[in-house]
Design a protein around this motif. Structure first.
Motif, PDB file in Angstrom:
ATOM      1  N   VAL A  53      49.608 -39.868  76.326  1.00  0.00           N
ATOM      2  CA  VAL A  53      49.314 -40.746  74.757  1.00  0.00           C
ATOM      3  C   VAL A  53      49.088 -39.867  73.749  1.00  0.00           C
ATOM      4  O   VAL A  53      48.654 -38.315  73.914  1.00  0.00           O
ATOM      5  CB  VAL A  53      47.846 -41.119  74.867  1.00  0.00           C
ATOM      6  CG1 VAL A  53      47.452 -41.801  73.365  1.00  0.00           C
ATOM      7  CG2 VAL A  53      47.611 -42.278  75.981  1.00  0.00           C
ATOM      8  N   ASN A  54      49.928 -39.996  72.803  1.00  0.00           N
ATOM      9  CA  ASN A  54      49.763 -39.226  71.511  1.00  0.00           C
ATOM     10  C   ASN A  54      49.897 -39.941  70.281  1.00  0.00           C
ATOM     11  O   ASN A  54      50.150 -41.326  70.178  1.00  0.00           O
ATOM     12  CB  ASN A  54      51.137 -38.157  71.481  1.00  0.00           C
ATOM     13  CG  ASN A  54      51.204 -37.105  70.637  1.00  0.00           C
ATOM     14  OD1 ASN A  54      50.254 -36.846  69.932  1.00  0.00           O
ATOM     15  ND2 ASN A  54      52.375 -36.358  70.597  1.00  0.00           N
ATOM     16  N   VAL A  55      49.302 -39.332  69.369  1.00  0.00           N
ATOM     17  CA  VAL A  55      49.256 -39.874  67.918  1.00  0.00           C
ATOM     18  C   VAL A  55      49.728 -39.097  66.764  1.00  0.00           C
ATOM     19  O   VAL A  55      49.613 -37.846  66.802  1.00  0.00           O
ATOM     20  CB  VAL A  55      47.680 -40.202  67.531  1.00  0.00           C
ATOM     21  CG1 VAL A  55      47.640 -40.928  66.232  1.00  0.00           C
ATOM     22  CG2 VAL A  55      47.136 -41.123  68.496  1.00  0.00           C
ATOM     23  N   ASN A  56      50.446 -39.717  65.754  1.00  0.00           N
ATOM     24  CA  ASN A  56      51.123 -39.028  64.757  1.00  0.00           C
ATOM     25  C   ASN A  56      50.906 -39.924  63.716  1.00  0.00           C
ATOM     26  O   ASN A  56      50.556 -41.299  63.523  1.00  0.00           O
ATOM     27  CB  ASN A  56      52.539 -38.675  64.736  1.00  0.00           C
ATOM     28  CG  ASN A  56      52.842 -37.743  65.744  1.00  0.00           C
ATOM     29  OD1 ASN A  56      52.391 -36.381  65.711  1.00  0.00           O
ATOM     30  ND2 ASN A  56      53.659 -38.204  66.799  1.00  0.00           N
ATOM     31  N   GLY A  57      50.634 -39.223  62.569  1.00  0.00           N
ATOM     32  CA  GLY A  57      50.484 -40.058  61.018  1.00  0.00           C
ATOM     33  C   GLY A  57      51.235 -39.518  59.972  1.00  0.00           C
ATOM     34  O   GLY A  57      51.245 -37.892  60.099  1.00  0.00           O
ATOM     35  N   LYS A  58      51.499 -39.985  58.865  1.00  0.00           N
ATOM     36  CA  LYS A  58      52.089 -39.320  57.886  1.00  0.00           C
ATOM     37  C   LYS A  58      52.106 -40.215  56.724  1.00  0.00           C
ATOM     38  O   LYS A  58      51.855 -41.597  56.827  1.00  0.00           O
ATOM     39  CB  LYS A  58      53.556 -39.168  57.978  1.00  0.00           C
ATOM     40  CG  LYS A  58      54.425 -40.389  58.120  1.00  0.00           C
ATOM     41  CD  LYS A  58      55.870 -39.745  58.536  1.00  0.00           C
ATOM     42  CE  LYS A  58      56.918 -41.197  58.613  1.00  0.00           C
ATOM     43  NZ  LYS A  58      58.187 -40.729  59.010  1.00  0.00           N
ATOM     44  N   PRO A  59      51.920 -39.637  55.327  1.00  0.00           N
ATOM     45  CA  PRO A  59      51.603 -40.349  54.227  1.00  0.00           C
ATOM     46  C   PRO A  59      52.870 -40.820  53.736  1.00  0.00           C
ATOM     47  O   PRO A  59      53.837 -40.575  53.895  1.00  0.00           O
ATOM     48  CB  PRO A  59      51.378 -39.204  53.154  1.00  0.00           C
ATOM     49  CG  PRO A  59      51.721 -38.049  53.687  1.00  0.00           C
ATOM     50  CD  PRO A  59      51.542 -38.106  55.189  1.00  0.00           C
ATOM     51  N   LEU A  60      52.643 -42.071  53.215  1.00  0.00           N
ATOM     52  CA  LEU A  60      54.198 -42.955  52.690  1.00  0.00           C
ATOM     53  C   LEU A  60      53.956 -42.974  51.403  1.00  0.00           C
ATOM     54  O   LEU A  60      54.970 -43.303  50.677  1.00  0.00           O
ATOM     55  CB  LEU A  60      53.901 -44.276  53.334  1.00  0.00           C
ATOM     56  CG  LEU A  60      54.093 -44.653  54.963  1.00  0.00           C
ATOM     57  CD1 LEU A  60      53.903 -45.807  55.184  1.00  0.00           C
ATOM     58  CD2 LEU A  60      55.410 -43.876  55.236  1.00  0.00           C
ATOM     59  N   GLY A  61      52.741 -42.709  50.652  1.00  0.00           N
ATOM     60  CA  GLY A  61      52.796 -42.576  49.289  1.00  0.00           C
ATOM     61  C   GLY A  61      51.379 -43.379  48.947  1.00  0.00           C
ATOM     62  O   GLY A  61      51.103 -44.561  49.286  1.00  0.00           O
ATOM     63  N   GLY A  62      50.758 -43.095  47.735  1.00  0.00           N
ATOM     64  CA  GLY A  62      49.780 -43.608  47.330  1.00  0.00           C
ATOM     65  C   GLY A  62      48.587 -43.589  48.490  1.00  0.00           C
ATOM     66  O   GLY A  62      48.280 -42.711  48.912  1.00  0.00           O
ATOM     67  N   VAL A  92      51.696 -49.614  59.293  1.00  0.00           N
ATOM     68  CA  VAL A  92      51.359 -49.018  57.780  1.00  0.00           C
ATOM     69  C   VAL A  92      50.060 -49.514  57.485  1.00  0.00           C
ATOM     70  O   VAL A  92      49.551 -50.638  57.708  1.00  0.00           O
ATOM     71  CB  VAL A  92      52.181 -49.691  56.980  1.00  0.00           C
ATOM     72  CG1 VAL A  92      51.907 -49.050  55.363  1.00  0.00           C
ATOM     73  CG2 VAL A  92      53.799 -49.241  57.247  1.00  0.00           C
ATOM     74  N   ILE A  93      48.946 -48.447  57.483  1.00  0.00           N
ATOM     75  CA  ILE A  93      47.797 -48.675  57.057  1.00  0.00           C
ATOM     76  C   ILE A  93      47.591 -48.316  55.522  1.00  0.00           C
ATOM     77  O   ILE A  93      48.084 -47.486  54.900  1.00  0.00           O
ATOM     78  CB  ILE A  93      46.812 -47.907  58.040  1.00  0.00           C
ATOM     79  CG1 ILE A  93      46.881 -46.281  57.618  1.00  0.00           C
ATOM     80  CG2 ILE A  93      46.867 -48.600  59.385  1.00  0.00           C
ATOM     81  CD1 ILE A  93      45.633 -45.691  58.814  1.00  0.00           C
ATOM     82  N   ARG A  94      46.561 -48.911  54.750  1.00  0.00           N
ATOM     83  CA  ARG A  94      46.221 -48.674  53.558  1.00  0.00           C
ATOM     84  C   ARG A  94      44.601 -48.114  53.459  1.00  0.00           C
ATOM     85  O   ARG A  94      43.784 -48.841  53.747  1.00  0.00           O
ATOM     86  CB  ARG A  94      46.506 -49.524  52.512  1.00  0.00           C
ATOM     87  CG  ARG A  94      46.036 -49.194  51.214  1.00  0.00           C
ATOM     88  CD  ARG A  94      46.462 -50.397  50.067  1.00  0.00           C
ATOM     89  NE  ARG A  94      47.874 -50.086  50.029  1.00  0.00           N
ATOM     90  CZ  ARG A  94      48.492 -51.171  49.539  1.00  0.00           C
ATOM     91  NH1 ARG A  94      48.001 -52.388  49.290  1.00  0.00           N
ATOM     92  NH2 ARG A  94      49.850 -51.100  49.649  1.00  0.00           N
ATOM     93  N   LEU A  95      44.577 -47.158  53.168  1.00  0.00           N
ATOM     94  CA  LEU A  95      43.211 -46.497  52.988  1.00  0.00           C
ATOM     95  C   LEU A  95      42.500 -46.553  51.300  1.00  0.00           C
ATOM     96  O   LEU A  95      43.346 -46.252  50.674  1.00  0.00           O
ATOM     97  CB  LEU A  95      42.842 -45.148  53.438  1.00  0.00           C
ATOM     98  CG  LEU A  95      43.367 -44.920  54.890  1.00  0.00           C
ATOM     99  CD1 LEU A  95      43.262 -43.330  55.125  1.00  0.00           C
ATOM    100  CD2 LEU A  95      42.553 -45.540  55.904  1.00  0.00           C
ATOM    101  N   ALA A  96      41.233 -46.907  51.372  1.00  0.00           N
ATOM    102  CA  ALA A  96      40.774 -47.072  50.112  1.00  0.00           C
ATOM    103  C   ALA A  96      39.215 -46.604  50.073  1.00  0.00           C
ATOM    104  O   ALA A  96      38.651 -46.853  50.968  1.00  0.00           O
ATOM    105  CB  ALA A  96      40.871 -48.418  49.529  1.00  0.00           C
ATOM    106  N   GLY A  97      38.947 -45.642  49.082  1.00  0.00           N
ATOM    107  CA  GLY A  97      37.728 -45.260  48.933  1.00  0.00           C
ATOM    108  C   GLY A  97      37.110 -44.281  50.102  1.00  0.00           C
ATOM    109  O   GLY A  97      35.855 -44.134  50.249  1.00  0.00           O
TER     110      GLY A  97
END
Length: 160
Positions: A53-62, A92-97
């Motif tokens: 199992v592996n996880v990667n993440g990257k910003p898409l903007g904003g 695609v996830i959105r983080l706020a706060g």
């Protein structure tokens, strides 16, 4: 009569932390049953199951980020291979706060935690559709996976 802020608040509403899944998708899926139909016969012993199992993440903007959950595995080895699979499941996830120093952990822990049940079901369906009992992967501790990855990224102290 004017109301005054209570408990030292400034009167502005603080943004509540949130994580929203905007989209989720299969990026890559492979299932191999290399020894069929022989592999579908009566199996005497439980096969050895391997899983990575592996996880990667990257910003898409904003505030948007892409999370990728990669699960690879199989049953048996060499000529005795029953099946192999690879799944790259994304969202695609959105983080706020979320404070900036917590964003990486949120993307790498909470993102895959939300995706895992869907990826698990895809793998179970693939193995069942491949002629085997569905492979139900045990829950994954994404906090431990994150900590191990951070520890591996740290340079070893005291080595020249």
């Amino acid at each position: 009569m004017a109301t005054e802020p209570q408990n030292g608040s400034t009167g502005e509403q603080e943004m509540q932390p949130s994580l929203n899944v905007l989209a989720q998708y299969i990026k890559d899926l492979s299932f191999e049953n290399p020894n069929a139909p022989r592999s579908l016969g009566n199996i005497q012993n439980s096969p050895q199951i391997a899983l990575t199992v592996n996880v990667n993440g990257k910003p898409l903007g904003g505030q948007d980020y892409e999370v990728e959950l990669s699960i690879e595995g199989g049953a048996g080895e060499g000529a005795g291979t029953l099946f192999k699979f690879e799944l790259l499941y994304g969202a695609v996830i959105r983080l706020a706060g979320i404070p900036d120093d917590n964003i990486h952990a949120m993307v790498m822990i909470e993102g895959p935690r939300l995706l895992f049940p869907f990826a698990r079901q895809i793998i179970a369906d693939c193995t069942r559709n491949g002629g085997f009992p569905p492979l139900m992967i045990d829950p994954i501790d994404f906090v431990a996976l994150y900590r191990n990855r951070l520890a591996q990224a740290q340079p070893t102290v005291g080595q020249a």
